[in-house]
Design a protein around this motif. Structure first.
Motif, PDB file in Angstrom:
ATOM      1  N   UNK A 260     -58.185 -20.990 118.244  1.00 42.61           N
ATOM      2  CA  UNK A 260     -59.297 -21.237 117.326  1.00 42.61           C
ATOM      3  C   UNK A 260     -59.667 -19.994 116.525  1.00 42.61           C
ATOM      4  N   UNK A 261     -60.025 -20.228 115.259  1.00 43.97           N
ATOM      5  CA  UNK A 261     -60.536 -19.172 114.389  1.00 43.97           C
ATOM      6  C   UNK A 261     -61.920 -19.596 113.918  1.00 43.97           C
ATOM      7  N   UNK A 262     -62.760 -18.620 113.640  1.00 46.72           N
ATOM      8  CA  UNK A 262     -64.150 -18.909 113.300  1.00 46.72           C
ATOM      9  C   UNK A 262     -64.491 -18.366 111.917  1.00 46.72           C
ATOM     10  N   UNK A 263     -65.428 -19.009 111.228  1.00 45.22           N
ATOM     11  CA  UNK A 263     -65.891 -18.454 109.949  1.00 45.22           C
ATOM     12  C   UNK A 263     -66.868 -17.311 110.172  1.00 45.22           C
ATOM     13  N   UNK A 264     -66.732 -16.262 109.382  1.00 49.81           N
ATOM     14  CA  UNK A 264     -67.801 -15.269 109.307  1.00 49.81           C
ATOM     15  C   UNK A 264     -68.938 -15.815 108.455  1.00 49.81           C
ATOM     16  N   UNK A 265     -68.567 -16.555 107.416  1.00 51.11           N
ATOM     17  CA  UNK A 265     -69.520 -17.257 106.555  1.00 51.11           C
ATOM     18  C   UNK A 265     -68.960 -18.650 106.332  1.00 51.11           C
ATOM     19  N   UNK A 266     -69.819 -19.659 106.451  1.00 49.86           N
ATOM     20  CA  UNK A 266     -69.403 -21.043 106.202  1.00 49.86           C
ATOM     21  C   UNK A 266     -69.858 -21.437 104.808  1.00 49.86           C
TER      22      UNK A 266
END
Length: 448
Positions: A260-266
């Motif tokens: 999984x990768x995550x947004x720093x900003x969505x």
């Protein structure tokens, strides 16, 4: 301090960068940079963004141009553009994929090696421009990609129905994950990832028997790619049974959770006249350009709902990554004022909104151009701060009153001491986190 954690609301712009280079009878290529003549006017275009105080620019690399053949890379045009970003001190938020693949990738997103191809391209771009670009959007609007190339059979590779949707969504999601990981491997902690998807809201007769099942699916599928890449899809996910029925293995879903990768900003794209589709009892609409549902303008209420929802769902700061209305300048200004006010209200209420993006800097041409034989002028959308005006030799960029209003909002968002010091000299203040102009240093070892 990272720009999105400095407590300010950052104002930026975008240049439309849809690229569908594939052609077939009755369908011509779309390259928005060619249609708007950005390939020729890139330097002045970025200067226009600076002239209205844009701190950042959402801008995409034309993958089909930098990779015209497998194994051959041509960065000559993007080198010059990136130098210009550095010169002006505008922060590029780079779209790696904004629809479409190079011509040499057969079956486009359905090609078994698509995820590896897009990750290689992303790594090369991140390495080459590491001194000026650290903010990346791995895929702009991945669910619209999935719908147009999958369920609607509107764009290559022309898959259809829920089977096509699932095939394309999972392929794009895997490429998304590998892209973000490849860029992170190059830039490390300097990388910022701005995930961006389109708002998809549904209203009307959603409980009508003929719509209930579809409306229920649509309520969840707008988040499907982002849920996949952030590892949120397990057996409890509302779409898990659909995915399994269309051949997605437990092993693939486990791969997404493990990687999984995550947004720093969505980033959230919201267009008040298009983002809310209506179901009507007794009326069937397939959705999409070919068979559209009617829409309803829910204005700032819809905007605030979507920004709050994405912030809560993904636990990240949010930004309004695209917004506008296609209309006269007065109507555009009214929406700009209303949407900026709505964003400021959300911030005051505690939602961490860090950016506002008017899309686009100058007008663009509608995607219907692809299925038409009419000249580009017949497909012009009046959306920008600068009008596109046909002349015998080129497309002129003509400033309109929307530019003045954007500049006023951008000026007001900066710190008071900067405003007082620089506005008094007729300058637009630089954000504290806006990069200073710098030269771009590139590797010339034959690989990049």
């Amino acid at each position: 301090m990272t720009w999105y954690r400095d407590g300010l609301l950052h104002f930026g712009l975008g240049i439309e960068n849809t690229f569908i280079p594939q052609e077939r009878p009755g369908e011509r290529a779309i390259d928005e940079y060619a249609l708007t003549e950005h390939y020729d006017q890139w330097s002045d275009d970025l200067g226009l963004a600076a002239s209205v105080g844009a701190e950042f620019m959402r801008w995409g690399i034309p993958w089909h141009v930098v990779s015209p053949e497998r194994g051959r890379w041509d960065w000559s045009w993007t080198d010059r553009v990136m130098d210009r970003f550095g010169e002006l001190g505008i922060r590029p938020i780079v779209d790696i994929l904004h629809y479409g693949t190079p011509l040499w990738i057969d079956d486009q997103f359905a090609h078994p090696d698509y995820p590896q191809h897009v990750a290689e391209y992303a790594a090369r771009a991140a390495e080459r421009y590491r001194d000026v670009a650290t903010d990346y959007t791995p895929v702009n609007e991945p669910m619209l990609h999935s719908l147009f190339s999958g369920e609607y059979a509107y764009w290559p590779p022309y898959r259809q129905g829920t089977a096509g949707l699932v095939e394309i969504a999972t392929a794009i999601a895997k490429g998304f994950v590998l892209t973000q990981r490849a860029i992170a491997d190059v830039l490390g902690d300097r990388a910022t990832f701005v995930h961006v998807d389109a708002s998809m809201r549904y209203a009307g007769d959603i409980d009508a028997p003929e719509h209930w099942e579809t409306a229920r699916r649509y309520a969840h599928q707008g988040f499907l790619v982002e849920d996949l890449v952030t590892g949120k899809v397990d057996d409890r996910h509302p779409l898990s049974s659909l995915l399994r029925s269309r051949g997605v293995s437990p092993g693939l879903l486990q791969w997404f959770r493990d990687n999984a990768v995550q947004p720093d900003v969505m980033g959230v794209n919201y267009y008040p006249r298009h983002s809310t589709e209506l179901f009507e009892a007794g009326v069937h609409h397939g959705g999409g350009f070919a068979d559209p549902r009617p829409t309803r303008d829910d204005g700032v209420d819809g905007l605030k709902e979507m920004l709050r929802g994405y912030a809560e769902r993904y636990g990240a700061p949010v930004m309004l990554a695209e917004t506008c209305v296609t209309d006269d300048a007065e109507t555009r200004i009214a929406w700009m004022d209303a949407s900026v006010s709505a964003v400021e209200q959300l911030r005051a209420e505690g939602t961490d909104v860090v950016g506002y993006t008017w899309w686009p800097l100058f007008d663009m041409y509608e995607w219907t151009y692809r299925h038409s034989t009419a000249p580009r002028a017949d497909h012009l959308l009046s959306m920008g701060l600068f009008d596109l005006v046909e002349t015998p030799t080129s497309l002129e960029r003509v400033r309109n009153p929307v530019a003045d209003r954007f500049a006023a909002h951008a000026l007001r968002s900066t710190r008071p001491e900067s405003v007082l010091a620089e506005a008094s000299h007729g300058m637009h203040p630089r954000s504290p986190e806006r990069p200073t102009p710098r030269a771009v240093v590139r590797r010339e070892d034959g690989l990049f």
